[in-house]
Design a protein around this motif. Sequence first.
Motif, mmCIF file in Angstrom:
data_model
loop_
_atom_site.group_PDB
_atom_site.id
_atom_site.type_symbol
_atom_site.label_atom_id
_atom_site.label_comp_id
_atom_site.label_asym_id
_atom_site.label_seq_id
_atom_site.Cartn_x
_atom_site.Cartn_y
_atom_site.Cartn_z
ATOM 1 N N GLY A 127 0.808 -1.203 0.000
ATOM 2 C CA GLY A 127 0.000 0.000 0.000
ATOM 3 C C GLY A 127 0.847 1.261 0.000
ATOM 4 O O GLY A 127 2.073 1.224 0.113
ATOM 5 N N MET A 128 0.164 2.401 -0.118
ATOM 6 C CA MET A 128 0.814 3.701 -0.227
ATOM 7 C C MET A 128 0.564 4.521 1.032
ATOM 8 O O MET A 128 -0.423 4.348 1.738
ATOM 9 C CB MET A 128 0.250 4.459 -1.435
ATOM 10 C CG MET A 128 0.369 3.756 -2.772
ATOM 11 S SD MET A 128 2.050 3.750 -3.443
ATOM 12 C CE MET A 128 2.346 5.501 -3.672
ATOM 13 N N GLY A 129 1.489 5.456 1.283
ATOM 14 C CA GLY A 129 1.252 6.471 2.302
ATOM 15 C C GLY A 129 1.342 6.014 3.729
ATOM 16 O O GLY A 129 0.835 6.685 4.631
ATOM 17 N N ALA A 130 1.988 4.895 4.001
ATOM 18 C CA ALA A 130 2.162 4.420 5.374
ATOM 19 C C ALA A 130 3.447 3.598 5.449
ATOM 20 O O ALA A 130 3.781 2.867 4.506
ATOM 21 C CB ALA A 130 0.979 3.567 5.813
ATOM 22 N N PRO A 131 4.202 3.694 6.544
ATOM 23 C CA PRO A 131 5.411 2.877 6.676
ATOM 24 C C PRO A 131 5.056 1.400 6.822
ATOM 25 O O PRO A 131 4.053 1.051 7.452
ATOM 26 C CB PRO A 131 6.080 3.421 7.945
ATOM 27 C CG PRO A 131 4.995 4.096 8.698
ATOM 28 C CD PRO A 131 4.000 4.585 7.704
ATOM 29 N N PHE A 132 5.882 0.547 6.242
ATOM 30 C CA PHE A 132 5.680 -0.902 6.387
ATOM 31 C C PHE A 132 7.036 -1.583 6.456
ATOM 32 O O PHE A 132 8.048 -1.052 5.992
ATOM 33 C CB PHE A 132 4.833 -1.460 5.230
ATOM 34 C CG PHE A 132 5.413 -1.235 3.852
ATOM 35 C CD1 PHE A 132 6.255 -2.159 3.261
ATOM 36 C CD2 PHE A 132 5.087 -0.083 3.134
ATOM 37 C CE1 PHE A 132 6.784 -1.955 1.991
ATOM 38 C CE2 PHE A 132 5.605 0.133 1.862
ATOM 39 C CZ PHE A 132 6.455 -0.799 1.289
ATOM 40 N N TRP A 133 7.032 -2.779 7.023
ATOM 41 C CA TRP A 133 8.262 -3.532 7.253
ATOM 42 C C TRP A 133 8.435 -4.578 6.162
ATOM 43 O O TRP A 133 7.486 -5.310 5.849
ATOM 44 C CB TRP A 133 8.232 -4.197 8.626
ATOM 45 C CG TRP A 133 9.424 -5.066 8.940
ATOM 46 C CD1 TRP A 133 9.478 -6.424 8.916
ATOM 47 C CD2 TRP A 133 10.726 -4.622 9.321
ATOM 48 N NE1 TRP A 133 10.731 -6.874 9.258
ATOM 49 C CE2 TRP A 133 11.532 -5.774 9.511
ATOM 50 C CE3 TRP A 133 11.299 -3.369 9.514
ATOM 51 C CZ2 TRP A 133 12.860 -5.704 9.895
ATOM 52 C CZ3 TRP A 133 12.636 -3.297 9.895
ATOM 53 C CH2 TRP A 133 13.398 -4.451 10.075
ATOM 54 N N VAL A 134 9.635 -4.624 5.580
ATOM 55 C CA VAL A 134 9.998 -5.692 4.649
ATOM 56 C C VAL A 134 11.042 -6.552 5.346
ATOM 57 O O VAL A 134 12.124 -6.063 5.711
ATOM 58 C CB VAL A 134 10.548 -5.142 3.321
ATOM 59 C CG1 VAL A 134 10.918 -6.297 2.390
ATOM 60 C CG2 VAL A 134 9.522 -4.237 2.644
ATOM 61 N N ALA A 135 10.738 -7.804 5.562
ATOM 62 C CA ALA A 135 11.625 -8.697 6.312
ATOM 63 C C ALA A 135 12.848 -9.092 5.488
ATOM 64 O O ALA A 135 12.833 -9.040 4.247
ATOM 65 C CB ALA A 135 10.865 -9.944 6.750
ATOM 66 N N SER A 147 7.005 8.309 13.496
ATOM 67 C CA SER A 147 5.943 8.861 14.342
ATOM 68 C C SER A 147 4.643 9.079 13.576
ATOM 69 O O SER A 147 3.693 9.637 14.118
ATOM 70 C CB SER A 147 6.399 10.194 14.951
ATOM 71 O OG SER A 147 6.745 11.117 13.935
ATOM 72 N N VAL A 148 4.590 8.656 12.307
ATOM 73 C CA VAL A 148 3.389 8.837 11.478
ATOM 74 C C VAL A 148 2.835 7.470 11.116
ATOM 75 O O VAL A 148 3.577 6.595 10.664
ATOM 76 C CB VAL A 148 3.726 9.622 10.193
ATOM 77 C CG1 VAL A 148 2.492 9.764 9.310
ATOM 78 C CG2 VAL A 148 4.289 11.000 10.543
ATOM 79 N N ASP A 149 1.546 7.275 11.335
ATOM 80 C CA ASP A 149 0.910 6.006 10.990
ATOM 81 C C ASP A 149 0.443 5.974 9.544
ATOM 82 O O ASP A 149 0.550 4.955 8.866
ATOM 83 C CB ASP A 149 -0.290 5.733 11.905
ATOM 84 C CG ASP A 149 0.131 5.488 13.341
ATOM 85 O OD1 ASP A 149 1.220 4.928 13.538
ATOM 86 O OD2 ASP A 149 -0.622 5.862 14.245
ATOM 87 N N LEU A 150 -0.097 7.113 9.074
ATOM 88 C CA LEU A 150 -0.716 7.116 7.753
ATOM 89 C C LEU A 150 -0.796 8.533 7.215
ATOM 90 O O LEU A 150 -1.137 9.469 7.944
ATOM 91 C CB LEU A 150 -2.140 6.527 7.835
ATOM 92 C CG LEU A 150 -2.978 6.538 6.555
ATOM 93 C CD1 LEU A 150 -2.367 5.601 5.522
ATOM 94 C CD2 LEU A 150 -4.415 6.130 6.864
ATOM 95 N N ALA A 151 -0.447 8.683 5.955
ATOM 96 C CA ALA A 151 -0.662 9.930 5.220
ATOM 97 C C ALA A 151 -1.435 9.551 3.968
ATOM 98 O O ALA A 151 -0.838 9.111 2.977
ATOM 99 C CB ALA A 151 0.666 10.594 4.866
#
Length: 278
Positions: free
Chosen positions: A82-90, A152-156
């Motif tokens: 998805g877009m606009g949110a941090p995510f973890w790639v293992a 510190s941002v969940d979603l933009a």
Amino acid sequence: MIEVLAAGPYATVQDLGRPGLAHLGVPRSGAADAPSLRLANRLLGNPEGLAGIELTFGMARLLFHDGAWVALAGAPVDSAAGMGAPFWVAKGRELRLGMPEWGLRTYVAVRGGIAVEPVLGSRSTDSLSGLGPEPLRAGTLLPVGRPEGVISVDLAPPPGPRPAVLRVTPGPRDDWFVPDALAGLCARPYSVSQDSNRVGVRLSGAELVRAKEGELPSEGMVTGAIQVPPSGQPIVFLADHPPTGGYPVIGVVREADLPVVAQLRPGDELRFTVRPAR
């Protein structure tokens, strides 16, 4: 370390460029849609100017040799993340990005930034001068820097496409054209040519007719300058434009509208509207 398995049609490393060196003949370069790169970095707690990956038409595959936080901004691509949110790639996982739903350029930021060797203070690839790292291709290895700050941002929520109406300040060489040339520039839409790139967006539409013949001595150019070659078909300069040029500039697109230009695809239409200089 990130390994490029597929780079899509065209992909480069970009930060915010090399400002202040035009007098030495060095273009600024940097992200074509700078606000999108800034946003992707902010989502990860990075300084806004850290380098990321600029994808053109998406279609990239990236293998993460180590786990990393990632964020996407710009043209929205089909991906599991998805877009606009941090995510973890293992570690050992692959990030696959499809073609954008709209727009042209997508930015992939990684916490810590892409840490290729800087050239003249920037990690940007300049497609015109050849400065910076080579365009990405399968097998390219990209080091990742040490993280700074905190997330510190969940979603933009990603915005939709902005209307392709570009505000123009006349000049500096609008006097090289017939009196109604600026009105003609704004009278009807232009379409984006397939020959467009990071240097400039070539347009097809109404011919802009000169009032003066002859050659114009080379003079400084800025991003957003609307240069008009002998064909009369305007070109809007983007991030990799040359520092100087010899064709007259009928007007300059406002800086706030440059991200709109950077996201236009071949075949898209745009319109100009004149905003007098204050």
